[in-house]
Design an enzyme around this catalytic site. Structure first.
Site, PDB file in Angstrom:
ATOM      1  N   HIS A  39      45.039 -34.653-103.424  1.00 37.18           N
ATOM      2  CA  HIS A  39      45.837 -34.364-104.614  1.00 37.18           C
ATOM      3  C   HIS A  39      46.688 -35.586-105.008  1.00 37.18           C
ATOM      4  O   HIS A  39      46.722 -35.989-106.164  1.00 37.18           O
ATOM      5  CB  HIS A  39      46.733 -33.153-104.322  1.00 37.18           C
ATOM      6  N   ILE A  83      57.033 -27.759-102.789  1.00 34.35           N
ATOM      7  CA  ILE A  83      55.720 -27.191-103.089  1.00 34.35           C
ATOM      8  C   ILE A  83      54.939 -28.200-103.928  1.00 34.35           C
ATOM      9  O   ILE A  83      55.498 -28.856-104.805  1.00 34.35           O
ATOM     10  CB  ILE A  83      55.851 -25.832-103.815  1.00 34.35           C
ATOM     11  N   GLU A  84      53.652 -28.311-103.628  1.00 32.15           N
ATOM     12  CA  GLU A  84      52.890 -29.443-104.158  1.00 32.15           C
ATOM     13  C   GLU A  84      52.729 -29.448-105.677  1.00 32.15           C
ATOM     14  O   GLU A  84      52.396 -30.481-106.244  1.00 32.15           O
ATOM     15  CB  GLU A  84      51.533 -29.557-103.468  1.00 32.15           C
ATOM     16  N   GLY A  85      52.968 -28.323-106.316  1.00 37.49           N
ATOM     17  CA  GLY A  85      52.922 -28.312-107.775  1.00 37.49           C
ATOM     18  C   GLY A  85      54.028 -29.152-108.394  1.00 37.49           C
ATOM     19  O   GLY A  85      54.120 -29.248-109.619  1.00 37.49           O
TER      20      GLY A  85
END
Lengths: 285, 255
Positions: free
Chosen positions: A89, B51-53
């Protein structure tokens, strides 16, 4: 957009996906596309089933944990019909950032030692100062970026609320930038909050006013993703396989002549419910 | 309230106990995030979730658990929304104490495969992929894996290293350029596993009440050593289960 283009899609998973633009891309029956998106959701399934994509460059593809691993993705990737090129990511984010910065690569500490290194052909380099091994994350310069934003003015200056995702970097990295917006605002409105502008107008090639342009995915503060709709969509795939997606595309992409007709399939009540839910989640606490 | 619980509940409670107050945790969605939310509510009020968002410091609402890492539910009452790339860069800079994640397939050196079974380009089974798991495993100062304990998941060598832990043991993580971090512990439905400080091979540190070293070994596809002292974990307390169940009343992740 042309057949064979390298297309980067803004938003992330089911958040601020430019679905009105994806719908148009499907309607134009584009072929041979490469799709780059950090986390890929239903839009990737649509493009696979429509035969529009040859390769998807992503860190993850499915809809979300409760709906399991994407059966459509498995079908197309395991049969070799679509290549799934996996990057971490952060690495994909840095590929867009390197593109945005106009440099050929960025040094980083991620993906090192993993088998992901070989998938996209990432190379390492030696830090010229310390001799340490670094990942050399290659820049990505997409042909086209498709993005959906909260508001934009007549010059194409774009503002995004909530999650910025990778849109600002993608817009800088891409050659052509296509944007849909929930709202068109005045020049004065932009100038009152210039700190909110994340994409300057001189990057934007085309701008279209499309309220609910990410629906049934979410748009931060405006409408929540329609999980009931995802449930119905995946239940149809569970029952009939990927042909259920072909039927879905007839109904939602090829059938309705305008985006307003598309939204009518969901109905005003559903849109109002999802709008209410978004307000509950983002109202100042 | 009864302290009987199912495997997912046991896993979430045991995982939540790993987290300490005044730390930062990079949590994956599902049981890891649920466990982090429980820890924050029960014993670690100043635990900062990342959180990766692209979310820092959210307060997850009971009954509105996020399904993904970047939807409105995940960022409720967040302190900062820096964007995805920058959220990970906090970890690369060394600011994230614990990475907290699941895994489809794990090997004796803690490496995880969430990419594919079989050849990468012609997979027998294609899994969803890394998402941010590779970055969390590469960049957090310590990584804790949370997973169901099944023989098919615990394999001698993963077919594809999606998320690197100790790679092949013997310093190969450091040699690859990963400056810090590595998996310290694996929390499972049967017990707690750690790693031998020398060989970096997985070993048993604790068993959950009612389980034995034998049941753990029987459910693991490779040889498991024993830590110098073997503990038995305290079973989930009534208040832990009560808070946990209130977080996920729809039982999206608790089954």
């Amino acid at each position: 957009m042309k057949d064979g283009d390298y297309v980067a899609v803004g938003g992330c998973l089911f958040s601020r996906t430019p679905l009105a633009l994806v719908r148009e891309l499907l309607r134009q029956r584009r072929r041979g596309l490469t799709l780059a998106r950090n986390l890929t959701c239903t839009e990737g399934e649509f493009l696979m089933v429509a035969g529009a994509v040859e390769r998807i460059v992503t860190a993850w593809m499915s809809i979300g944990l409760p709906w399991g691993v994407s059966k459509v993705m498995r079908h197309y990737v395991e049969s070799g019909r679509v290549a799934l090129e996996e990057w971490s990511h952060l690495a994909l984010g840095l590929r867009f950032r390197a593109g945005a910065m106009g440099v050929p690569f960025l040094p980083a500490l991620t993906m090192l030692g993993s088998d992901l290194m070989t998938v996209g052909g990432m190379k390492t380099l030696q830090d010229p100062y310390t001799g340490e091994t670094l990942a050399a994350v290659p820049a990505l310069f997409p042909d086209v970026a498709v993005l959906h934003v909260h508001r934009a003015d007549m010059f194409g200056n774009c503002q995004i609320d909530g999650y910025p995702h990778m849109d600002a970097d993608i817009a800088r990295a891409a050659t052509t930038v296509l944007v849909t917006t929930e709202e068109i605002v005045t020049d004065d409105a932009t100038r009152r909050h210039p700190d909110r502008t994340v994409i300057p107008g001189f990057l934007v090639d085309a701008l279209v006013h499309v309220p609910f342009g990410a629906f049934p995915h979410e748009c931060y503060g405006l409408y929540e993703a329609d999980f009931d709709h995802f449930g119905e969509y995946t239940a149809a795939i569970d029952a009939a396989g990927p042909t259920a997606v072909a039927d879905y595309l007839e109904r939602y992409a090829y059938g309705p002549p305008t985006f307003a007709d598309y939204l009518d399939l969901f109905g005003g009540e559903r849109l109002a419910r999802q709008t209410r839910r978004a307000r509950e989640l983002t109202a100042s606490a | 309230m009864s302290t009987l619980c199912n495997a997912a509940e046991l896993l979430a409670v045991m995982a939540s106990r790993q987290l300490r107050d005044d730390t930062t945790v990079f949590a994956g969605v599902g049981v890891p995030l649920l466990a982090a939310a429980l820890a924050k509510q029960r014993h670690a009020p100043r635990l900062t979730l990342v959180i990766e968002g692209g979310i820092i410091g959210p307060e997850i609402a009971p009954g509105r658990l996020p399904i993904s890492t970047n939807e409105m539910r995940a960022g409720r009452r967040a302190q900062m929304l820096p964007g995805i790339t920058d959220a990970f860069l906090f970890a690369q800079r060394g600011f994230v104490d614990v990475g907290f994640m699941g895994g489809a397939q794990i090997d004796q050196y803690g490496n995880i495969n969430t990419t594919a079974i079989g050849d990468y380009w012609k997979p027998k089974v294609r899994l969803p992929g890394t998402g941010g798991a590779n970055d969390i495993a590469s960049l957090c100062r310590e990584v804790i894996i949370v997973t169901a304990h099944e023989k098919r998941r615990f394999v001698p060598r993963v077919e594809f290293v999606t998320s690197p832990a100790w790679l092949r043991g013997d310093g190969s993580r450091r040699a690859a350029g990963l400056l810090f971090g590595g998996v310290s512990r694996v929390v499972t439905t049967l017990g707690l596993l750690g790693f031998d400080p020398e060989t970096k091979r997985m070993l048993i540190e604790a068993v959950h009440a009612g389980e034995t070293v034998e049941t753990i070994r029987a459910n693991t596809g490779f040889e498991l050593g024993l830590a110098p002292t073997l503990e038995t974990t305290a079973p989930p307390a009534a208040d832990e289960l009560e808070m946990l169940r209130a977080l996920d009343p729809e039982r999206r992740f608790l089954g």
